[in-house]
Design a protein around this motif. Sequence first.
Motif, mmCIF file in Angstrom:
data_model
loop_
_atom_site.group_PDB
_atom_site.id
_atom_site.type_symbol
_atom_site.label_atom_id
_atom_site.label_comp_id
_atom_site.label_asym_id
_atom_site.label_seq_id
_atom_site.Cartn_x
_atom_site.Cartn_y
_atom_site.Cartn_z
ATOM 1 N N ALA A 1 -5.812 2.710 1.706
ATOM 2 C CA ALA A 1 -6.826 1.917 0.875
ATOM 3 C C ALA A 1 -6.698 0.358 1.032
ATOM 4 O O ALA A 1 -7.628 -0.249 0.667
ATOM 5 C CB ALA A 1 -6.779 2.510 -0.528
ATOM 6 N N ILE A 2 -5.699 -0.034 1.247
ATOM 7 C CA ILE A 2 -5.153 -1.563 1.273
ATOM 8 C C ILE A 2 -5.712 -2.254 2.593
ATOM 9 O O ILE A 2 -5.562 -1.371 3.535
ATOM 10 C CB ILE A 2 -3.786 -2.048 0.930
ATOM 11 N N PRO A 3 -6.350 -3.176 2.186
ATOM 12 C CA PRO A 3 -6.915 -3.931 3.718
ATOM 13 C C PRO A 3 -5.918 -4.111 4.823
ATOM 14 O O PRO A 3 -4.759 -4.347 4.303
ATOM 15 C CB PRO A 3 -7.693 -4.970 3.069
ATOM 16 N N PRO A 4 -6.231 -3.761 6.019
ATOM 17 C CA PRO A 4 -5.120 -3.929 7.254
ATOM 18 C C PRO A 4 -4.526 -5.332 7.069
ATOM 19 O O PRO A 4 -3.429 -5.527 7.434
ATOM 20 C CB PRO A 4 -5.878 -3.795 8.546
ATOM 21 N N SER A 5 -5.407 -6.412 6.384
ATOM 22 C CA SER A 5 -4.534 -7.881 6.656
ATOM 23 C C SER A 5 -3.794 -8.234 5.607
ATOM 24 O O SER A 5 -3.370 -9.215 5.466
ATOM 25 C CB SER A 5 -5.884 -8.681 6.848
ATOM 26 N N SER A 6 -3.630 -7.126 4.520
ATOM 27 C CA SER A 6 -2.984 -7.414 3.270
ATOM 28 C C SER A 6 -1.674 -7.052 3.486
ATOM 29 O O SER A 6 -1.029 -5.832 3.859
ATOM 30 C CB SER A 6 -3.604 -6.557 2.257
ATOM 31 N N CYS A 7 -0.595 -7.814 2.949
ATOM 32 C CA CYS A 7 0.827 -7.880 2.773
ATOM 33 C C CYS A 7 1.215 -6.735 1.692
ATOM 34 O O CYS A 7 0.320 -6.914 0.675
ATOM 35 C CB CYS A 7 1.532 -8.712 2.639
#
Length: 210
Positions: A107-113
């Motif tokens: 669910a978390i965007p691919p670019s997010s740490c």
Amino acid sequence: MLAVRRLVLTLALTVPCVLAAPAAAAVPTIVVGDSLAVGTKPYLGSLLPGYPLTWDVRNGRTTPEGMRALRAKLREVQPGAVVVSLGSNDGPDPARFADRMRRILAAIPPSSCVIWPSIVRPDRKGDETGLNRVLRRMAAADDRLTLIDWQGAVQRGAVILPDGLHPDPAGYQRRSQMIATALQRNCAAPDTGTDTPSAPAEGGVPAPSS
């Protein structure tokens, strides 16, 4: 054998102190979690001046409940980082926890740490060994995920848990410091200039191979 990605075990400092300025710009950050996240709220913001923090934390929250809260926040915020404090109120089944983790990470965007502390809890809540094994395996497979060595801090005696789960105020401050350090060292906005390798967080070690 899983390829070694990034597994950073962020060690607590001997005493809380002011963090050095981050190497790159701060990023919008969502903090979602249970009572352990509630306990960091009075401290984390002051350790991260300039970071836009969006909170959704509640006592007793399970991972499925946290997943629903996170999805709601993701409709409002495009985060550069997500701090997740979940698992302490889940059952001890590693397979079920792994499925929940996969859905959260998807669910978390691919670019997010993603920052996620390891789990320590009293026996009455079930053995956390399998859950922490899942966390390590997921970190080895997903280079967005940075683990905080909360379990190690407790085992070394750097943090005291009076009830086996929740630290005292000094422990919450230390947990906040560990999270803030990981965010600044591993989740800063990328530099638009030449590529420079980022320094590992203090105590960083390679991910286990299995």
